[in-house]
Scaffold this active site. Structure first.
Site, PDB file in Angstrom:
ATOM      1  N   LYS A  97       0.859  -1.188   0.000  1.00  0.00           N
ATOM      2  CA  LYS A  97       0.000   0.000   0.000  1.00  0.00           C
ATOM      3  C   LYS A  97       0.890   1.231   0.000  1.00  0.00           C
ATOM      4  O   LYS A  97       2.064   1.163   0.376  1.00  0.00           O
ATOM      5  CB  LYS A  97      -0.897   0.008   1.246  1.00  0.00           C
ATOM      6  CG  LYS A  97      -2.203   0.762   1.055  1.00  0.00           C
ATOM      7  CD  LYS A  97      -3.217  -0.018   0.232  1.00  0.00           C
ATOM      8  CE  LYS A  97      -4.494   0.784   0.051  1.00  0.00           C
ATOM      9  NZ  LYS A  97      -5.511   0.025  -0.690  1.00  0.00           N
TER      10      LYS A  97
ATOM     11  N   ASP B  79      -6.800   4.389  -4.858  1.00  0.00           N
ATOM     12  CA  ASP B  79      -7.506   4.286  -3.578  1.00  0.00           C
ATOM     13  C   ASP B  79      -8.163   5.647  -3.374  1.00  0.00           C
ATOM     14  O   ASP B  79      -8.355   6.386  -4.354  1.00  0.00           O
ATOM     15  CB  ASP B  79      -6.528   3.928  -2.443  1.00  0.00           C
ATOM     16  CG  ASP B  79      -7.237   3.514  -1.152  1.00  0.00           C
ATOM     17  OD1 ASP B  79      -7.764   2.394  -1.099  1.00  0.00           O
ATOM     18  OD2 ASP B  79      -7.278   4.321  -0.197  1.00  0.00           O
TER      19      ASP B  79
ATOM     20  N   THR C 142     -15.109  -2.669  -7.236  1.00  0.00           N
ATOM     21  CA  THR C 142     -15.199  -2.761  -5.776  1.00  0.00           C
ATOM     22  C   THR C 142     -16.651  -2.709  -5.318  1.00  0.00           C
ATOM     23  O   THR C 142     -17.081  -3.507  -4.482  1.00  0.00           O
ATOM     24  CB  THR C 142     -14.376  -1.651  -5.099  1.00  0.00           C
ATOM     25  OG1 THR C 142     -13.054  -1.644  -5.632  1.00  0.00           O
ATOM     26  CG2 THR C 142     -14.302  -1.882  -3.601  1.00  0.00           C
TER      27      THR C 142
END
Length: 452
Positions: free
Chosen positions: A128, A168, A211
């Site tokens: 990440k 993100d 998502t």
């Protein structure tokens, strides 16, 4: 509370090494607690200190990002990349651009990503990254200059077979385009080093929807298995109004639900008759094109009510059958969980990363609410990113229907794996423990096989 001395010691040692990192320690505690029973049954994991090795990132990079704004002023931000675990594949995980980003948040996201990627069954490790840069209110040129500066450092640490970042919070198609352009310029190569790319340069159909759609596919399977019901005829409340929330709203509506609320960091909107396709199109225009606030929906569409979020007035006060928290970490508190249960909610399915406080999650599970943890139910984004990597490697482009079908199958399989482990652990409603064990098993076996 920990049930074994071993787990308590592992966590205590981690706490000493990472003081003040509340988000990371919250995620680590939840994972450690849920793995206690499995580890006790498998002494080899203790002998080789697999849990300790699993909880420690393989690499953590912090760097400065200097860029120039439209006024010619120099600005300095902090960039991060954690490469958490590569036992089952190259590091894979998004980049977050938000003022709240710090080492703790990046590490919690990276740790969760390891389990999430494992659950997809695709060969991806966990990572990440991001920065405390805030893209809100910035011009396209300012965002471009920041992204170019950010990638000028990040490129040293990533590659198609090493580490493949994605988007993100704060990182959409615009940001991915600028990041990819700078990587290509520096490396002089066209590779699948970033996912979430535009369709004209290697992106995948259905990635934008993945998502939100995946969340609903997982939730639908959980509702069918645990409650013998579905989205059809249910009232749904969704927090957030970004990518995940928008496409969760779209898919839930397609599955027969009535979505009555969306939110952002300032407040929430309620549409008593349900958010139709036409209303959702206006939301997309406001959030995806204009990058505006959700309150603007009330001034554009008749019948939309807007409420400022306060300590007492929160989106979770809106009565619903199904709640989909899709905004950010720790947005659903214990008092919200109690309100949802009191109002007859039967399912809380996570679309954001760790949006539910741990005690609230335990409360929901104890009350036999269908609680689906983010590492399982929001894995659709990274699953489709993995499919994008496959298409890039093969120089192919699949149809929307092909990708969506694969996504649906992956999400159903993730649920089945989580449910199987939850039942074996003693509580079929504890999908949190089930997901942790199912994801950890694969990574632990790979770590043992590869030695130290």
């Amino acid at each position: 509370m920990f049930k074994t001395e071993y787990a308590a010691k592992v966590y205590a040692d981690l706490e000493k090494k990472n003081p003040g990192e509340k988000e990371f320690l919250q995620a680590a505690r939840e994972i450690t607690e849920s793995l206690e029973g499995y580890i006790e049954k498998n002494p080899k994991l203790k002998e080789q200190k697999i849990l300790e090795r699993f909880l420690e990132p393989e690499r953590f990079v912090q760097f400065k990002v200097v860029w120039v704004d439209d006024k010619g002023q120099f600005q300095v931000n902090r960039g991060y990349r954690v490469q958490y675990n590569s036992a089952i594949g190259p590091y894979k995980g998004g980049l977050r651009l938000h003022p709240s980003v710090n080492a703790s948040i990046i590490k919690f996201l990276g740790l969760e990503q390891v389990l999430k990627n494992s659950l997809t069954t695709l060969p991806m490790g966990g990572g990440k990254g991001g920065s405390d840069f805030d893209p809100k209110g910035k011009s396209d040129n300012e965002v471009m200059r920041f992204c170019q500066s950010f990638m000028t450092e990040l490129y040293r640490h990533i590659g198609p077979d090493t580490d493949v970042p994605a988007g993100d919070i704060g990182v959409g198609g615009r940001e991915i385009g600028y990041l990819f352009g700078q990587y290509k310029r520096i490396r002089d190569e066209f590779t699948g080093v970033l996912t979430g790319k535009g369709l004209t340069y290697g992106g995948s159909l259905a990635r934008t929807q993945a998502t939100g759609y995946g969340l609903c596919y997982y939730a639908e399977e959980a509702l069918k298995t645990l409650k013998n019901t579905s989205f059809a005829g249910k009232t749904v409340v969704i927090s957030g109004s970004g990518n995940v929330a928008i496409y969760a709203c779209e898919k839930a509506t397609q599955l027969g639900a009535k979505v009555v609320a969306l939110s952002d960091s300032n407040g929430y909107v309620v549409v008593k008759d349900g958010i139709t396709k036409e209303i959702l199109d206006v939301v997309k225009q406001i959030k995806e094109v204009e990058r505006g606030r959700i309150k603007e929906l009330a001034s554009r569409v008749k019948g939309v009510e807007y409420y400022e979020t306060t300590e007492k007035d929160r989106i979770w006060n809106t009565k619903c059958d199904i709640a989909l928290p899709c905004a950010t970490q720790n947005e659903l508190l214990m008092k919200d969980a109690e309100t949802l249960v009191k109002n007859g909610c039967i399912a809380v399915c996570e679309g954001a990363n760790m949006p539910t406080e741990l005690e609230a999650a335990k409360y929901l599970i104890a009350n036999k609410i269908v609680f689906t943890p983010a590492k399982a139910s929001n894995a659709g984004g990274v699953a489709t990113s993995g499919l994008e990597m496959s298409q890039n490697s093969e120089r192919l482009s699949w149809t929307f229907e092909e990708v969506d079908s694969k996504l649906h199958d992956i999400m159903v399989n993730i649920f089945n794996a989580s449910y199987k482990e939850a039942k074996e652990a003693g509580n079929p409603f504890d999908l949190l423990t089930g997901a942790n064990i199912a994801g950890f098993k694969k990574v632990a076996d790979a770590m043992i096989a590869q030695g130290i």
